[in-house]
Design an enzyme around this catalytic site. Sequence first.
Site, mmCIF file in Angstrom:
data_model
loop_
_atom_site.group_PDB
_atom_site.id
_atom_site.type_symbol
_atom_site.label_atom_id
_atom_site.label_comp_id
_atom_site.label_asym_id
_atom_site.label_seq_id
_atom_site.Cartn_x
_atom_site.Cartn_y
_atom_site.Cartn_z
ATOM 1 N N ASP A 127 0.824 -1.213 0.000
ATOM 2 C CA ASP A 127 0.000 0.000 0.000
ATOM 3 C C ASP A 127 0.862 1.268 0.000
ATOM 4 O OD1 ASP A 127 -2.498 1.218 0.048
ATOM 5 O OD2 ASP A 127 -3.263 -0.065 1.640
ATOM 6 N N ASP A 184 -10.114 3.619 -3.469
ATOM 7 C CA ASP A 184 -10.815 2.417 -3.002
ATOM 8 C C ASP A 184 -12.244 2.308 -3.528
ATOM 9 O OD1 ASP A 184 -8.521 2.154 -1.621
ATOM 10 O OD2 ASP A 184 -9.444 1.992 0.354
HETATM 11 C C1 GLA Z 1 -5.938 1.311 1.332
HETATM 12 C C2 GLA Z 1 -6.114 0.308 0.201
HETATM 13 C C3 GLA Z 1 -7.250 -0.648 0.535
HETATM 14 C C4 GLA Z 1 -6.959 -1.354 1.838
HETATM 15 C C5 GLA Z 1 -6.744 -0.327 2.951
HETATM 16 C C6 GLA Z 1 -6.247 -0.957 4.235
HETATM 17 O O1 GLA Z 1 -7.024 2.182 1.438
HETATM 18 O O2 GLA Z 1 -6.343 0.971 -1.002
HETATM 19 O O3 GLA Z 1 -7.415 -1.589 -0.505
HETATM 20 O O4 GLA Z 1 -5.831 -2.170 1.699
HETATM 21 O O5 GLA Z 1 -5.764 0.642 2.576
HETATM 22 O O6 GLA Z 1 -6.064 -0.031 5.247
#
Ligand code: GLA
Length: 380
Positions: A127, A184
């Site tokens: 990430d 997301d």
């Molecule tokens: C980010 C990623 C998500 C998830 C969250 C976890 O937002 O894009 O897919 O992994 O972190 O905290």
Amino acid sequence: MLSRTPPMGFNTWNTFAENINADLIKETADKMVELGLVDAGYKYLVIDDCWSKKERDPETGKIVPDENKFPEGMKAVSDYVHSKGLKFGMYSCAGTRTCADYPGSYGHEFLDARTFAEYGADFLKYDYCYKPHTADGVKLYRKMGMALKACGREILFSACNWGNDEVSKWIRSAGAHMYRSTGDIFDSFESMRDIAMSQIENLAYSAPGCFNDIDMLTCGMYGKGHVGFGEDIDRKQFDIDYKTEFSLWCMFSSPLMIGCDIRSISDETLKLLKNKTLIRINQDEESRPAFVGSRLEKSTPTFVKHLSNGEFAVLFTNMGEERNGRCALYFDEIGIPADSGYGLRLVDAITGEDIGVKKEFFMIELEKHDSRMFIGRLEK
Ligand code: GLA
């Protein structure tokens, strides 16, 4: 080669977020086998954020699993997952902390890659939260790419910088096998549609070895779970929406990571996620990008994708909010002029219905959010 075709599996984040533990992972592994998902190709079981203690071990400097969630440690969980014929995935972050504020790998890349190898990990999602301002994001992904190569185990590198820094241009060179290119997803039609539509220009960057990941699937969540909107009827998705979502993910050669609770998956979702024709479209060995064939209205794009056996996937969609939307395919626009004498025999990918050979154009009406995927074959 890792990632010859888009990786398929399950990821804990969409439904469970921090509510993860060893039992959940084991039960999910059991179900993935029992329901035939592993046989259908869903091989990776990935634990996302929130698996570790809040701080590294002061003596070894390693990230350590939270013993309340994983009392026997990660190797035991990984062994169980492997014993079921699945592959095991872990999560970390290129910054100092993960997005949910657990230790990130910044400055510890090689140690962490070795730790994941010790766990028996086959997959690492990486990430992008808490990146120090002075750090160069490209270099951070290169560094983890190298650390994974040095760790002594073959680990699929799943990058997740949400499309920053024109990621599609360099991420393949950093060794990644898949990469997130958007923010997301949430379990609403609007979120799903906007993510998919934002990637049309980016589709040509997906190819064997490294795929554009348009995020974990929300199919089958029905508003429940971390990225769901509860019972909010205007926002939660229904089976018709999930059919469109899964068809788009297949058409776009995106990795297919299930995000609903597999232990209570609905029959309809299971049938959809196991659809052999849709999976064949996603897993086609040439991974050719889909293109917009025709777009009668802005909200009704029709996509076409060449398949390696000479067939075509043809997807009609109505992304609009009108009850019915007219969707068309003008054959001239996809390279089949009328004077060629050719048309396309169209067979519905889900029902198997053969609707015959269509020439020059083909038009259908779809309910809002609906879609129809066909396999097309050139015929005179
Ligand atoms: C980010 C990623 C998500 C998830 C969250 C976890 O937002 O894009 O897919 O992994 O972190 O905290």
